[in-house]
Write a protein that holds these residues in place. Sequence first.
Motif, PDB file in Angstrom:
ATOM      1  N   THR A 140       0.840  -1.198   0.000  1.00  0.00           N
ATOM      2  CA  THR A 140       0.000   0.000   0.000  1.00  0.00           C
ATOM      3  C   THR A 140       0.871   1.243   0.000  1.00  0.00           C
ATOM      4  O   THR A 140       0.609   2.196  -0.743  1.00  0.00           O
ATOM      5  CB  THR A 140      -0.943  -0.004   1.219  1.00  0.00           C
ATOM      6  N   GLN A 141       1.905   1.240   0.811  1.00  0.00           N
ATOM      7  CA  GLN A 141       2.828   2.376   0.840  1.00  0.00           C
ATOM      8  C   GLN A 141       3.420   2.630  -0.548  1.00  0.00           C
ATOM      9  O   GLN A 141       3.513   3.777  -0.985  1.00  0.00           O
ATOM     10  CB  GLN A 141       3.950   2.129   1.850  1.00  0.00           C
ATOM     11  N   ASN A 142       3.791   1.575  -1.231  1.00  0.00           N
ATOM     12  CA  ASN A 142       4.368   1.727  -2.577  1.00  0.00           C
ATOM     13  C   ASN A 142       3.371   2.341  -3.550  1.00  0.00           C
ATOM     14  O   ASN A 142       3.726   3.218  -4.350  1.00  0.00           O
ATOM     15  CB  ASN A 142       4.851   0.373  -3.111  1.00  0.00           C
ATOM     16  N   MET A 143       2.126   1.894  -3.489  1.00  0.00           N
ATOM     17  CA  MET A 143       1.098   2.424  -4.385  1.00  0.00           C
ATOM     18  C   MET A 143       0.826   3.896  -4.093  1.00  0.00           C
ATOM     19  O   MET A 143       0.673   4.712  -5.002  1.00  0.00           O
ATOM     20  CB  MET A 143      -0.199   1.628  -4.261  1.00  0.00           C
ATOM     21  N   VAL A 144       0.765   4.245  -2.816  1.00  0.00           N
ATOM     22  CA  VAL A 144       0.474   5.623  -2.394  1.00  0.00           C
ATOM     23  C   VAL A 144       1.580   6.570  -2.858  1.00  0.00           C
ATOM     24  O   VAL A 144       1.301   7.626  -3.437  1.00  0.00           O
ATOM     25  CB  VAL A 144       0.295   5.680  -0.862  1.00  0.00           C
ATOM     26  N   THR A 145       2.833   6.216  -2.612  1.00  0.00           N
ATOM     27  CA  THR A 145       3.931   7.118  -2.988  1.00  0.00           C
ATOM     28  C   THR A 145       4.039   7.247  -4.505  1.00  0.00           C
ATOM     29  O   THR A 145       4.310   8.336  -5.009  1.00  0.00           O
ATOM     30  CB  THR A 145       5.272   6.662  -2.384  1.00  0.00           C
ATOM     31  N   LEU A 146       3.789   6.156  -5.212  1.00  0.00           N
ATOM     32  CA  LEU A 146       3.825   6.222  -6.675  1.00  0.00           C
ATOM     33  C   LEU A 146       2.697   7.099  -7.206  1.00  0.00           C
ATOM     34  O   LEU A 146       2.913   7.974  -8.051  1.00  0.00           O
ATOM     35  CB  LEU A 146       3.736   4.811  -7.261  1.00  0.00           C
TER      36      LEU A 146
END
Length: 157
Positions: free
Chosen positions: A36-42
């Motif tokens: 989720t963190q990866n999707m949010v920052t991207l």
Amino acid sequence: MSARLNAFEIPTVGKFVRYIGSAGKVLHDSSLPVATQNMVTLRASQINGCGFCTDMHFKDAVAAGEDTVRLNMVAAWREATVFTEAERAALDLTEAGTRIADAAGGVPDDVWENAAKHYDEEQLGALVSLIALINAYNRLNVIVRQPAGSYQPGQFA
């Protein structure tokens, strides 16, 4: 393209980036799922037109084992079938929080309530903090025109 200034050589900027980097470590180690963190920052980086952060977060996510199809679909997450309902709620909150100036009244209640259905208070706090943090990084990099494309996974670890 070259950067307007070398943020890595200016003591005040370097110290600032180290401090917010520490905040990022706290969030990375939180109970908010790393995917989720990866999707949010991207997604926030895409919205803000931050090529440097888009490059970095895509490459770091791939290095962490994330599926490239999912990463490629982040920009079109509403039409994609590859995200969980929780991830979709996080992406919706990310968009609302990133585009806060575009919406009178800020983040809509229904967006918040949907996220709250999928994340506990600790995770919601981490999610909100991550959205704020990536927006700060995006603005720094966009303002100085930090070039994109040469990032290597884990470069700042």
